[in-house]
Motif scaffolding. Structure first.
Motif, short mmCIF file in Angstrom:
data_model
loop_
_atom_site.label_atom_id
_atom_site.label_comp_id
_atom_site.label_asym_id
_atom_site.label_seq_id
_atom_site.Cartn_x
_atom_site.Cartn_y
_atom_site.Cartn_z
N GLU A 192 -19.75 -6.15 72.40
CA GLU A 192 -19.39 -4.73 71.62
C GLU A 192 -18.87 -4.98 70.56
OE1 GLU A 192 -20.60 -1.96 74.10
OE2 GLU A 192 -20.21 0.27 72.52
N ASN A 193 -17.91 -5.17 70.77
CA ASN A 193 -16.51 -5.15 70.33
C ASN A 193 -16.50 -6.30 69.25
OD1 ASN A 193 -15.55 -3.17 71.75
ND2 ASN A 193 -13.88 -4.40 72.87
N SER A 208 -18.89 -7.69 68.18
CA SER A 208 -20.12 -7.14 66.70
C SER A 208 -19.49 -6.04 66.45
CB SER A 208 -21.30 -6.76 67.70
OG SER A 208 -21.93 -7.86 68.32
N HIS A 209 -18.97 -4.95 66.53
CA HIS A 209 -18.67 -3.76 65.93
C HIS A 209 -17.86 -3.76 64.88
CE1 HIS A 209 -17.69 0.05 65.27
NE2 HIS A 209 -16.65 0.06 65.73
N GLU A 210 -16.39 -5.00 65.72
CA GLU A 210 -16.08 -5.54 64.44
C GLU A 210 -16.43 -6.21 63.28
OE1 GLU A 210 -12.55 -4.75 64.51
OE2 GLU A 210 -13.52 -3.14 66.09
N GLN A 255 -19.04 -5.96 62.10
CA GLN A 255 -20.01 -5.16 61.07
C GLN A 255 -19.39 -5.23 59.33
OE1 GLN A 255 -23.20 -5.59 61.66
NE2 GLN A 255 -23.44 -3.61 61.64
N ARG A 267 -26.35 -6.42 65.00
CA ARG A 267 -26.71 -5.29 65.00
C ARG A 267 -27.63 -4.80 66.22
NH1 ARG A 267 -29.39 -4.82 60.67
NH2 ARG A 267 -27.31 -3.25 60.17
N LEU A 322 -24.99 -5.66 69.64
CA LEU A 322 -24.33 -4.62 69.42
C LEU A 322 -25.81 -3.69 69.96
CD1 LEU A 322 -22.30 -3.04 69.52
CD2 LEU A 322 -22.82 -2.56 66.94
N ARG A 369 -25.17 -2.53 74.26
CA ARG A 369 -25.25 -0.32 74.15
C ARG A 369 -26.12 0.27 75.41
NH1 ARG A 369 -24.59 1.72 67.95
NH2 ARG A 369 -22.08 1.30 68.15
#
Length: 418
Positions: free
Chosen positions: A212-213, A215-217, A219, A261, A264, A268
């Motif tokens: 998750e981290n 994938s978020h970073e 983006q 996406r 991620l 979630r």
């Protein structure tokens, strides 16, 4: 446990047969010893009273002596089982017979036959066999009751541990239910397995958090890179060959963004970050989605027909259900041949989509696995169906099944709680 019980039964059966044979041999041996002693007594009497040499019929002494001049002499004792007619009982009775030869006082050879009734011996064997059979049945019954009421109870904690392991699911099971047992080995086994489950849950949670981290970073730098490519492409001084390469690079980056996406989103979903408390009308939602996809379907000359047999209200998350049904409709359009057909059927507890196909069935064992790609591997990131399954597993009572029937791919979304 079943093999142990069968082995005990087999051992007991062999033991009972060997015990019966041993007792029977002992009975015969005692009878034969008596006949040998009787033989010595008769021979001594025959030397003292030669009239005994003329007793050619069994009398009260239960022996007979017949001349054996014409028979080869053999003083060896021979035992046999024979039946003799008894007038008093009007039937034949079993006897044990000793046969031997000896030289009489007149130097002639004689054959001596001594018999002993074995009626009492047979009665003894029957009584012994009956007792043995009763003992065998009692022991078998005892073992059965021991297994049913004691061993089954003793092994109940172990069965509970096995059931917990069978229901174990990485990412969902974080601890095992306690098991009440006084057996030290079972207690230790439960503790070790419980520790293993907790370690696996912690590692899995760390991995999900990392994905998750990460994938978020990813983006932000991806979006910045695409913006810069757009700026370069909008520059009128950029040569056409460079524009082609930039377009290909932008396309690859866009697929990377979609993949990122999706990962991620999956993370979630598995972390249960979406509320499942909305009541969603799947008929209305399907109509909206079909209108959105009509242009794409028309471009391939594909017809989409929606048939609603009953109202289907599902309690879940509208955003997630929209993504799941969109993925299924998009997949159906993508894998339907031009001029093909797509049918969506809505019933009281099932939302079903089927699309015609000239290809064969898909491997239903792993089409819902992550990164599984069919023949259209370039356009797909391999996460579409995995997302659908994860969403439906999070939706109360939701599930999905795949079948292939009469050249139609069929995805059935089932809602047990609807």
């Amino acid at each position: 446990m079943r093999h142990l019980v069968v082995a005990i039964f087999a051992i007991m059966t062999v033991w009972a047969l060997l015990f019966y044979a041993y007792i029977l041999d002992e009975v015969y041996d005692n009878v034969d010893d008596g006949l040998r002693d009787h033989k010595i007594t008769i021979l001594r009497a025959a030397y003292e009273d030669t009239t005994l040499l003329t007793l050619s019929d069994y009398g009260v002494n239960q022996f007979r002596i017949t001349p054996a001049d014409h028979v080869a002499f053999n003083e060896r004792n021979t035992f046999s089982n024979q039946f003799f007619y008894m007038p008093f009982d009007d039937e034949e009775e079993p006897y044990r017979v000793l046969t031997t030869m000896f030289f009489g006082p007149d130097k002639r050879s004689y054959q001596l036959e001594i018999r002993a009734s074995t009626v009492e011996r047979d009665d003894l064997i029957i009584d012994l066999s009956t007792a043995l059979l009763v003992l065998y049945i009692a022991m078998v019954l005892s073992i059965y009751l021991l297994k049913k009421y004691i061993l089954t109870r003793a092994w109940r904690p172990f069965k509970k541990i096995l059931d917990d392991l069978d229901a174990y699911n990485v990412g969902r099971t974080t601890t095992l239910a306690p098991v009440e047992t006084d057996v030290f080995e079972f207690h230790q086994l439960h503790q070790h397995i419980g520790s293993m489950v907790e370690r696996n849950a912690a590692v899995f949670a760390d991995q999900k958090l990392f994905i998750e981290n990460a994938s978020h970073e990813l983006q932000t730098p991806l979006a910045i890179t695409i913006n810069k490519i757009d700026m370069i492409m909008e520059d009128n001084e950029t040569p056409p060959p460079i524009l082609v390469k930039l377009a290909e690079a932008k396309k690859s980056l866009q697929r990377l963004i979609d993949l990122n996406r999706s990962l991620l989103f999956l993370s979630r979903i598995e972390n249960r970050q979406f509320l499942q408390n909305e009541e969603v009308d799947l008929h209305k939602l399907t109509q909206e989605l079909v209108e959105n996809f009509n242009d794409i379907a028309a471009h391939k000359n594909i017809s989409i027909e929606v048939q609603s047999k009953a109202l289907l209200l599902v309690k879940g998350n509208r955003t997630l259900l929209t993504m799941a049904l969109s993925n299924l409709i998009r997949n159906a359009i993508r894998y339907t041949e031009p001029a093909g057909s797509i049918y969506i059927m809505i019933s009281a507890n099932c939302w079903e989509i089927r699309n015609s196909s000239t290809a064969g069935a898909l491997p239903d064992n792993y089409i819902f696995n992550r990164f599984y790609k069919g023949s259209d591997s370039i356009q797909s990131n391999g996460l579409g169906l995995s997302l659908v399954k994860s969403i439906l597993q999070m939706t109360p009572g939701g599930n999905i099944q795949y079948t292939f029937d009469q050249k139609f791919h069929i995805f059935s979304v089932i809602f047990k709680n609807s």
